[in-house]
Design an enzyme around this catalytic site. Structure first.
Site, short mmCIF file in Angstrom:
data_model
loop_
_atom_site.label_atom_id
_atom_site.label_comp_id
_atom_site.label_asym_id
_atom_site.label_seq_id
_atom_site.Cartn_x
_atom_site.Cartn_y
_atom_site.Cartn_z
N ASP A 99 2.41 -1.24 2.29
CA ASP A 99 2.25 -2.09 0.97
C ASP A 99 1.94 -1.28 -0.44
O ASP A 99 1.29 -0.31 -0.37
CB ASP A 99 0.59 -2.35 1.29
CG ASP A 99 0.04 -3.55 0.49
OD1 ASP A 99 0.94 -3.82 -0.62
OD2 ASP A 99 -0.59 -4.57 0.71
N HIS A 101 1.40 -2.87 -3.27
CA HIS A 101 0.55 -3.64 -4.40
C HIS A 101 -0.30 -2.90 -4.84
O HIS A 101 -1.23 -2.37 -3.90
CB HIS A 101 0.10 -4.89 -3.94
CG HIS A 101 1.19 -6.01 -3.48
ND1 HIS A 101 1.89 -5.79 -2.22
CD2 HIS A 101 1.84 -6.94 -4.25
CE1 HIS A 101 2.69 -6.96 -2.12
NE2 HIS A 101 2.64 -7.43 -3.42
N SER A 155 -2.49 -2.75 10.00
CA SER A 155 -2.62 -1.22 9.46
C SER A 155 -4.08 -0.84 9.15
O SER A 155 -4.57 0.26 9.15
CB SER A 155 -1.77 -0.77 8.29
OG SER A 155 -0.36 -1.11 8.63
#
Ligand code: B1M
Length: 210
Positions: A99, A101, A155
């Site tokens: 990820d 972001h 995760s």
């Protein structure tokens, strides 16, 4: 205290140059760095948090206020002696592997700093082992784990399992958050806290550090 109100208001308005000027003036007038932090900067950021929560302030304004607070922190940091405990505790904060972001993470980290925590932002796309290593290295009281993607939610659980399996890191309090994350998911994977937004994250971290 009235003496610090102007600084608190200036943080709220996000005027970085004025924040620096007022902080230097307060220091010259004999005010201590801890007082300036507690009575001025943190009061201003708490107000920012309230206004953000009630929808009267928006992300760019919050980021500007946090930036203004940092300007004052630069003035105060050299004045703090090693024995002065300015932080309520260290929070290690990162976004899970896969990820990228970071806008929400950055915002939460800034609000936590404004709330008096020492924040170690370890970034985005972070593997579970790195979370464990940073918790130990920084003697973190709280670990913040963020994700914005449904795909990378599992995760979070991988990080939690890795932390709990480590003899040194296992007792750190864990808070999770990010758009797809819910309280139910937090309960399911057995973490200590969940917050839906940046101000909530400050409240939860305060609770976890009591
Ligand atoms: Co992406 N993205 N994105 N994206 N992106 C979303 C998240 C998505 C909802 C858009 C959509 O489809 N409607 C969607 C996810 C869907 C899902 O899985 N549920 C999505 C997707 C699919 C993707 C890609 C896969 C797109 C693609 O390439 N096909 C890709 C993934 C890349 C990757 O990470 N591997 C991708 C890429 C990107 C950009 C790079 C273009 C960019 C990121 C830029 C950056 O961050 N530097 C981007 C953006 C900007 C978005 C949206 C538009 C905005 C996210 C944001 O910054 N929000 C987003 C759609 C949306 O949310 N409207 C979207 C503002 C921010 C302040 O809010 O991050 O939610 P937020 O953080 C909040 C709370 O969540 C909470 O507090 C914060 C402040 O209040 N919070 C915590 C967050 N972490 C917390 C931790 C806590 C507590 C609270 O405790 C530990």
């Amino acid at each position: 205290m009235a003496k610090y109100q102007e600084l608190a208001d200036t943080v709220f308005r996000g005027d970085a140059a004025k924040c620096r000027e007022l902080s230097l003036k307060l220091v010259d007038g004999g005010a201590g760095p801890i007082e300036i932090l507690n009575e001025g900067l943190y009061v201003g950021m708490a107000f920012v948090g309230d206004k953000f929560k009630s929808g009267e302030m928006f992300i760019p304004e919050v980021l500007r206020a946090a930036n203004a607070m940092h300007e004052s922190m630069d003035v105060l940091r050299p004045l703090l002696t090693e024995t002065e405990e300015i932080s309520k505790g260290t929070v290690v904060f990162g976004t899970v592997q896969g990820d990228l972001h970071d806008i929400g993470k950055n915002l939460v980290c800034m609000m936590l700093e404004g709330g008096g925590f020492n924040v170690v932002d370890i970034g985005v796309d972070i593997p579970a082992e790195k979370f464990v290593e940073e918790v130990k290295k920084n003697k973190a009281k709280v670990l913040g784990i963020s994700t914005l993607l449904t795909m990378t939610m599992p995760s979070i659980d991988d990080v939690v399992k890795a932390v709990r399996a480590d003899n040194v890191a296992k007792d750190v309090k864990i808070m999770i958050g990010g758009a797809p994350v819910t309280r139910q998911y937090a309960d399911l994977i057995g973490v200590d806290g969940y917050a839906p937004d940046a101000t909530g994250a400050v409240d939860v971290t305060n609770e976890l550090c009591k």
